[in-house]
Structure formats: C-alpha cells, structure tokens
Design an enzyme around this catalytic site. Sequence first.
Site, PDB file in Angstrom:
ATOM      1  N   ALA A 193       3.543  -1.515   7.644  1.00 32.55           N
ATOM      2  CA  ALA A 193       4.879  -1.665   8.220  1.00 32.55           C
ATOM      3  C   ALA A 193       5.579  -0.314   8.142  1.00 32.55           C
ATOM      4  O   ALA A 193       5.179   0.553   7.368  1.00 32.55           O
ATOM      5  CB  ALA A 193       5.653  -2.708   7.423  1.00 32.55           C
ATOM      6  N   GLY A 241       0.553  -3.986   6.388  1.00 30.51           N
ATOM      7  CA  GLY A 241       0.703  -4.659   7.673  1.00 30.51           C
ATOM      8  C   GLY A 241      -0.395  -4.277   8.656  1.00 30.51           C
ATOM      9  O   GLY A 241      -0.692  -5.035   9.582  1.00 30.51           O
ATOM     10  N   GLU A 247      -3.130  -6.514   7.745  1.00 34.81           N
ATOM     11  CA  GLU A 247      -2.716  -7.866   8.167  1.00 34.81           C
ATOM     12  C   GLU A 247      -2.882  -8.040   9.673  1.00 34.81           C
ATOM     13  O   GLU A 247      -3.231  -9.124  10.147  1.00 34.81           O
ATOM     14  CB  GLU A 247      -1.265  -8.126   7.740  1.00 34.81           C
ATOM     15  CG  GLU A 247      -1.137  -8.247   6.222  1.00 34.81           C
ATOM     16  CD  GLU A 247       0.291  -8.392   5.764  1.00 34.81           C
ATOM     17  OE1 GLU A 247       1.087  -7.463   6.007  1.00 34.81           O
ATOM     18  OE2 GLU A 247       0.626  -9.429   5.169  1.00 34.81           O
ATOM     19  N   GLU A 280       0.876  -2.894  -0.827  1.00 32.00           N
ATOM     20  CA  GLU A 280       2.299  -3.250  -0.941  1.00 32.00           C
ATOM     21  C   GLU A 280       2.777  -3.308  -2.386  1.00 32.00           C
ATOM     22  O   GLU A 280       3.913  -2.960  -2.687  1.00 32.00           O
ATOM     23  CB  GLU A 280       2.566  -4.608  -0.264  1.00 32.00           C
ATOM     24  CG  GLU A 280       2.648  -4.545   1.252  1.00 32.00           C
ATOM     25  CD  GLU A 280       1.299  -4.726   1.924  1.00 32.00           C
ATOM     26  OE1 GLU A 280       0.262  -4.522   1.255  1.00 32.00           O
ATOM     27  OE2 GLU A 280       1.284  -5.070   3.124  1.00 32.00           O
TER      28      GLU A 280
HETATM   29  N1  3HC Z   1       6.184   3.791   6.974  1.00 33.77           N
HETATM   30  C1  3HC Z   1       6.937   4.855   7.298  1.00 33.77           C
HETATM   31  N2  3HC Z   1       6.536   6.132   7.099  1.00 33.77           N
HETATM   32  C2  3HC Z   1       5.329   6.317   6.546  1.00 33.77           C
HETATM   33  C3  3HC Z   1       4.497   5.243   6.182  1.00 33.77           C
HETATM   34  C4  3HC Z   1       4.971   3.922   6.424  1.00 33.77           C
HETATM   35  N3  3HC Z   1       4.234   2.843   6.127  1.00 33.77           N
HETATM   36  N4  3HC Z   1       3.355   5.739   5.638  1.00 33.77           N
HETATM   37  C5  3HC Z   1       3.473   7.075   5.689  1.00 33.77           C
HETATM   38  N5  3HC Z   1       4.654   7.432   6.224  1.00 33.77           N
HETATM   39  C6  3HC Z   1       5.148   8.792   6.494  1.00 33.77           C
HETATM   40  C7  3HC Z   1       5.314   9.583   5.204  1.00 33.77           C
HETATM   41  O1  3HC Z   1       6.587   9.371   4.656  1.00 33.77           O
HETATM   42  C8  3HC Z   1       5.122  10.995   5.690  1.00 33.77           C
HETATM   43  O2  3HC Z   1       6.314  11.397   6.296  1.00 33.77           O
HETATM   44  P1  3HC Z   1       6.798  12.925   6.233  1.00 33.77           P
HETATM   45  O3  3HC Z   1       5.705  13.699   6.878  1.00 33.77           O
HETATM   46  O4  3HC Z   1       8.076  12.902   6.989  1.00 33.77           O
HETATM   47  O5  3HC Z   1       6.965  13.236   4.778  1.00 33.77           O
HETATM   48  C9  3HC Z   1       4.080  10.858   6.782  1.00 33.77           C
HETATM   49  O6  3HC Z   1       4.111   9.483   7.176  1.00 33.77           O
HETATM   50  C10 3HC Z   1       2.680  11.191   6.344  1.00 33.77           C
HETATM   51  O7  3HC Z   1       2.398  10.471   5.159  1.00 33.77           O
HETATM   52  P2  3HC Z   1       1.586  11.121   3.940  1.00 33.77           P
HETATM   53  O8  3HC Z   1       2.137  12.466   3.634  1.00 33.77           O
HETATM   54  O9  3HC Z   1       1.539  10.120   2.864  1.00 33.77           O
HETATM   55  O10 3HC Z   1       0.158  11.322   4.628  1.00 33.77           O
HETATM   56  P3  3HC Z   1      -1.289  11.172   4.011  1.00 33.77           P
HETATM   57  O11 3HC Z   1      -2.189  11.490   5.124  1.00 33.77           O
HETATM   58  O12 3HC Z   1      -1.383  11.886   2.718  1.00 33.77           O
HETATM   59  O13 3HC Z   1      -1.445   9.597   3.653  1.00 33.77           O
HETATM   60  C11 3HC Z   1      -1.316   7.249   4.038  1.00 33.77           C
HETATM   61  C12 3HC Z   1      -1.449   8.644   4.670  1.00 33.77           C
HETATM   62  C13 3HC Z   1      -2.552   6.924   3.192  1.00 33.77           C
HETATM   63  C14 3HC Z   1      -1.211   6.246   5.172  1.00 33.77           C
HETATM   64  C15 3HC Z   1      -0.069   7.192   3.139  1.00 33.77           C
HETATM   65  O14 3HC Z   1       1.024   7.690   3.862  1.00 33.77           O
HETATM   66  C16 3HC Z   1       0.304   5.839   2.632  1.00 33.77           C
HETATM   67  O15 3HC Z   1      -0.245   5.382   1.658  1.00 33.77           O
HETATM   68  N6  3HC Z   1       1.294   5.201   3.294  1.00 33.77           N
HETATM   69  C17 3HC Z   1       1.844   3.941   2.865  1.00 33.77           C
HETATM   70  C18 3HC Z   1       0.919   2.795   3.170  1.00 33.77           C
HETATM   71  C19 3HC Z   1       1.561   1.504   2.757  1.00 33.77           C
HETATM   72  O16 3HC Z   1       2.087   1.359   1.674  1.00 33.77           O
HETATM   73  N7  3HC Z   1       1.504   0.523   3.656  1.00 33.77           N
HETATM   74  C20 3HC Z   1       2.115  -0.738   3.390  1.00 33.77           C
HETATM   75  C21 3HC Z   1       3.512  -0.714   3.880  1.00 33.77           C
HETATM   76  S1  3HC Z   1       4.435  -2.159   3.464  1.00 33.77           S
HETATM   77  C22 3HC Z   1       3.887  -3.327   4.531  1.00 33.77           C
HETATM   78  O17 3HC Z   1       3.024  -3.082   5.326  1.00 33.77           O
HETATM   79  C23 3HC Z   1       4.577  -4.651   4.446  1.00 33.77           C
HETATM   80  C24 3HC Z   1       3.879  -5.685   5.257  1.00 33.77           C
HETATM   81  O18 3HC Z   1       3.070  -6.442   4.419  1.00 33.77           O
HETATM   82  C25 3HC Z   1       4.832  -6.625   5.946  1.00 33.77           C
END
Ligand code: 3HC
Length: 677
Positions: free
Chosen positions: A67, A106, A109, A129
């Site tokens: 998400a 997500g 998912e 998450e």
């Molecule tokens: N939403 C918004 N922005 C995000 C994001 C997300 N899910 N994931 C990454 N970003 C942004 C980062 O803030 C960063 O922004 P910036 O360049 O402005 O600082 C940019 O994307 C690049 O991210 P990273 O520097 O972390 O890049 P990497 O290549 O090192 O890692 C990644 C990529 C493994 C995808 C890592 O970003 C990550 O772990 N992201 C989060 C994944 C996550 O937690 N997903 C679950 C979200 S909650 C959800 O899905 C709820 C659902 O169940 C309803």
Amino acid sequence: MSDETPVSVTMQKDGDVAVVIVNNPPVNALSWHVRQGLKDNFEAALADGGVKAIVLRCDGATFIAGADISEFGKPPRGPDFNAVLNMIEASSKPVVAAIHGTALGGGLETALVCHYRVAVPSAKLGVPEVKLGLLPGAGGTQRLPRVVGVEAAATMTSLGDPLPAAKAKDLGLVDELAGEDSLAADAIAYARAKIADGPRPTRNRAVFGDVAVIEQLKTANAKRWRGFEAPYANLACVEAATRLPFDEGLAFEREQFMKLMFGSQSAAQRHIFFAERQAAKIDGLPKNTQLRDIRKVGVIGAGTMGGGISMNFLQKGIPVTIVEMQQEALDRGVGVIRKNYDASAAKGRFKPEQVDQMMGILTPTLNLDDLADCDLIIEAVYEDMGVKKDIFGKLDTIAKPGAILASNTSYLDVDEIATATSRPGDVLGMHFFSPANVMKLLEVVRGDKTAPDALATAMAIGKKIGKVAVVAGVCDGFIGNRMLKPRQVEAMKLLMEGATPAQVDKVHVEFGMPMGPFQMSDLAGVDIGWHRDPNRIESIRDALCAEGRWGQKKQAGFYDYDEKRNPSESARVAELIEQFRAKAGVEKREITDQEIIERTLYPMVNEGALILTEGKAQRASDIDVVWIYGYGWPVYRGGPMFWAGLEGTDKIVAALEKHGFEVAPLLKEKAEAKTGF
Ligand code: 3HC
C-alpha cells in the site's frame, strides 16, 4: 477517470491474453490512482470477449511493494482496495500475477487474489506490515493460510520477513518459477496454459495446518515482541481464519487492521520508516556532489571498536588494513575478528570459505605508513584529544590526497582534531556504536570545514555497510550521548532522593528500553570516564569505582552479579547511597514511577530541542533514528521527539518546570502551539 488522474496502470494484449501493467515508480505502491487503474483495466479486460486470460505485472524495479504508506491517516481517495481485490479474485477468466523484485504487503495481497503466481528466482514475497505496526489489511491474513497453511502464514505475518521465490514455491505461494529475463513472456504462456483450468479463487480454498504454531510463536518471540501490539494482532487474524468463514474472517481482519492503523504504535513505526530514509538526505548539499571512491579502508586500533568496525567492511568485500602499536594487541584483535566470524559460520550465517575470503582481505600491520593507499581511514583508539591529534598529524603526512580521515570519537571535538591536519575538509567523525559489527546506527559528524563530498561519501559508505547513518554536528556527545547525559545526571539524583537503581531501571524497561540507566552503566563499565583516584570520592559513582564495583566485568556495580552475570540488588550499594544521602543531608522520600519518567525521559526531549535549535541534528526525526538504532528506544514509541508529541509537549513542559529544569525555548514553543516536533 478524471482528467488529472495519473496513468499508472495500462493494458496490452497478446492474442487472447490481456496484460495489465502497473507503473508507479519507485516501488509501484498502491496509490489511489493505481487502485483506480487496476479497477478500470480489469473491468476492460473482463468485458473484452477476445480476452481469455489476464496477466498482472509491473514495470520498473519491482512488483507492487505494498500500500502507499504516505496515504495512511489521510482522507481516503479512489476505489476501496478490498473491493478492487474482490473483483480481481471473482474474475471469470484466469488471472496470473507475474512477480519480480519484491511483492510485499498489499502487493502480495494483490498477488493472492490472482488465481496463479509465477515469479523470477530473485523475487521476494512477504507481508512486512507487522514492521509498520500493522497487519495485512486486504485479506492477507485470511488468504495466506489457504495457500501456504497456518504455520507459514502465522510466521510470515507475525515476523514480517519476506521469502525468496524458491521457498515461496516450496510452500505453494508461487506456482512456477519464470526465467529471470523472460518473466513477461513466460507469464503470458503460463496464463494461456491455464485457460482450460479456469479461475482458482483463493477464498474458495480450505485453510490447512496446525493452529498450535500460534502459541509456539508467542512463546518463542516473547522477548522480541515485548510491548508490541501488531505481532499478536497478526496471529489473532490467522487464528480467526482457522475457525471463521472467509467473509467473517475478512471482517475480523478489517477491525483489527483499523485498530492498529489508528493507534499510536503504527503511527510511530510508520514515522520511523520514513525517518530512516529521510536521515540519509543531507541538507544544503550541492546537487552535483560526486562521491569519492572507497575501495580500501584503514582502521587504526584493533580493540573492540576497531575490530568491529573492520568487520563491517570485510563483510562487504572491502579490503581493510588494520593498525596496532604492539604485535600482541594486533594478534589479539585479528584473533577476535576470526573468532567472531567462526562463531557466525557455526550458526550458518557464513560459509567457512566466506570467512577465509573475509580474513584474506584483512591486512594487519604495525606500521601506520601502510595506510598510504587507503581511501578512508577510521581512527578507533581511546578517547584522548592529545593521542587523536597526534595520529591525525601523522595521517596528514601518510594518507593519499582525497582520503577521508575519520575519527570514531563518541564525544570529542572533531574540529579540533581536524586542526592537526592540513586538510580539514577531509576530516569528519564516524561514530559507531558497540558492538560495531552489530549496532545499526552510525553518527557521521560534520565538522565546520568538512567538505560536502567527504560527508556524502561517509553517509553512502555507511549505507553500503548496512548502517543507518545520521548526520550530527560537533558538540559534546553529538546527538545520542549528549541526550544520555541529562538522563544519567537525573538518574543519579533520584538515587539520592530515595529511588533505587532497580526502580529506575524497571521504569525504563517497562517503558520499552532494553535496559535502564544503571543496567547500562554496569554493562558498559561504571569506571568509564572515572578519574581513577580511589581516594577522591565525590559521588556515589566514585564510591563504587573506589571499591572496584566497575560493573558486570567485576561482578559488581550498581548490582551484584553471580558467575552467570545474573543481577541482584546490592545491599552494599544501598548502604553507600544511604551514606551519601546522610552526608548531603537529603531526606529520603517515596519516588513515583511517574516522577522517574518526568525526570529522566522528559529532559532528553528538552536536550533534543536544544540540539535542534543549535542545528546539531538536521531534523527531529534524525534524533529519533539515533535513539531507535543506537540505544534501543522502543520503535513503537517512535523515538524521543516523536514520543514527545504523543505524550504532549505541554505536559512535558509543565513537568519540567515543576521539577526546576530550564526549558528549551523550542520545546516551549511547541507546547504553546500544542504540537509535536
Ligand atoms: N509506500 C510509500 N512509499 C514507499 C513505500 C510504500 N509502501 N515503500 C517505499 N516507499 C518509498 C520510500 O519512502 C523511498 O522514498 P524516497 O526515495 O522519497 O526516500 C522510496 O520509495 C524507495 O524506497 P527504499 O529507499 O526503501 O528503496 P529500496 O529499494 O531500498 O527498498 C522496498 C524497496 C523493499 C520496497 C522498501 O522500500 C520497503 O520495504 N518498502 C515498504 C514495504 C512495505 O512495508 N509494504 C507494506 C505496506 S503496508 C500495506 O501494504 C498494508 C496493506 O496490507 C493494506
């Protein structure tokens, strides 16, 4: 679709297969316009009589990584995610997810409502998450147990670690591995082959596996999850999947998700997610700053710090020359590095040949001149300005032009150290935290004259070796240790007034810290910074040191220790405190746990406000990152500055004033505006 909707999802056709493509850089997060695009394009593909199967894939570096976290807590926009997913799952035509990069949260998912999943071998799949204080809120906790079983689903959701594609295939999460360079074509072929089989909606599959794993996970992770809500909520949802019909399970998951989403723990953890990434950004750096090349590193000092620092680089294949003054100390230092690696190899973290490789690029020497070809030299000798200046003076004549000269000092003035050289632009601080090969924090200390490219390079190399690097300005103790000081001072005063070390520590541990101030002092060494004169007894600490109560290493400090280092309260320490109290004429009184919070934690916020005003930290969230990764501040409280907002800056100011503290003007400002930092 309105005119201003960004086009982040498109569709192409390959004969009878429609390919829906997401393109929302950098990580293809499910922003509102992606959800809209998925809805529109799937509707179009379903309505198209010529389409017999659908592939969902992503452009760019990764499959959908989750998400859009930046949308959380804001008014909802675009179609509801669950509604879009339900529509995809209900498709009358088989849907195949084509996965590369990271299918997370997500994203996974979304893949789970697709009827089949193909992935490249390098892909990773997971539901992280929980690391954001959340749970998969779009059916993940209900669909995963139907695909991978209860054991794997419980583990994946509660721990949040992604699985490599091969493991995901073993579990049935991936149906087929595709070619690393032929995912798009392989997925189309796979979809075409599935036309005859038709859709396979996950919701119609049966949950399988043993629910006993849930209690086992709770027991095994009790320490790690202390204070956290999300791991337990994840497990509750998986458990619900074992006994509730799908739609009821989904409703239960929704309720739990919303509770977490609007709670303070997830807000704190989301704050840290962005804070950590923000910390890497350096204010005021010229746009075109070129990084210096770091191919070889020198480390001066083969003690605990020098050895730990070296290990970080060796693990990344960067050769290290390590210097000591005496052969014996050098041999001991190198021996400890080897022993640590061997221990990791025994646990399966490295292969024995990797250990040999890492040791093979370590060059031990007694000669400082051997650092002449190093691009980065980190001095890690003991904290003495004279010694450090002497070393930097020598480095000035030895190091090649452009080499970065760093001091691993934890308190000293980096500007003064730089005066020992003719190249202050190349000098900065790189403050590692002990054990340096484990702790994630790196304070990069920017001197008055530090060149922008030297600073940017130190920050980048910090990231490369797996650290979370934060820029700090020159001041006594930089960010972390500077804030530790008022905490220690107040903790000692509280002993005089009637608290015990155990009471103060208990309050900190209950708050979520890994240990309290006195436990920390015993671990680090009560004698650190002691004047070493047993006849000069001016404080409780002097009295402890004079009696050899130097902490765990002597089996006596603020606590007594048995041979297994189990602590117990010390009658002798109580007696010493009593003597001091009597001498100072302080009356013993009842100290409440709340007073301990107000006098040891609120002053840290106050110090943080001063640090910000003086520009010694770039932003409040950097201070939070320092405390989370350097000192184990509970991530579910978001770091001291974020926590100040949760606690109420007005409440903090009122308490600080009540206890007679001088309140930082910035903190007062925040309190008056009733805001956080
Ligand atoms: N939403 C918004 N922005 C995000 C994001 C997300 N899910 N994931 C990454 N970003 C942004 C980062 O803030 C960063 O922004 P910036 O360049 O402005 O600082 C940019 O994307 C690049 O991210 P990273 O520097 O972390 O890049 P990497 O290549 O090192 O890692 C990644 C990529 C493994 C995808 C890592 O970003 C990550 O772990 N992201 C989060 C994944 C996550 O937690 N997903 C679950 C979200 S909650 C959800 O899905 C709820 C659902 O169940 C309803």
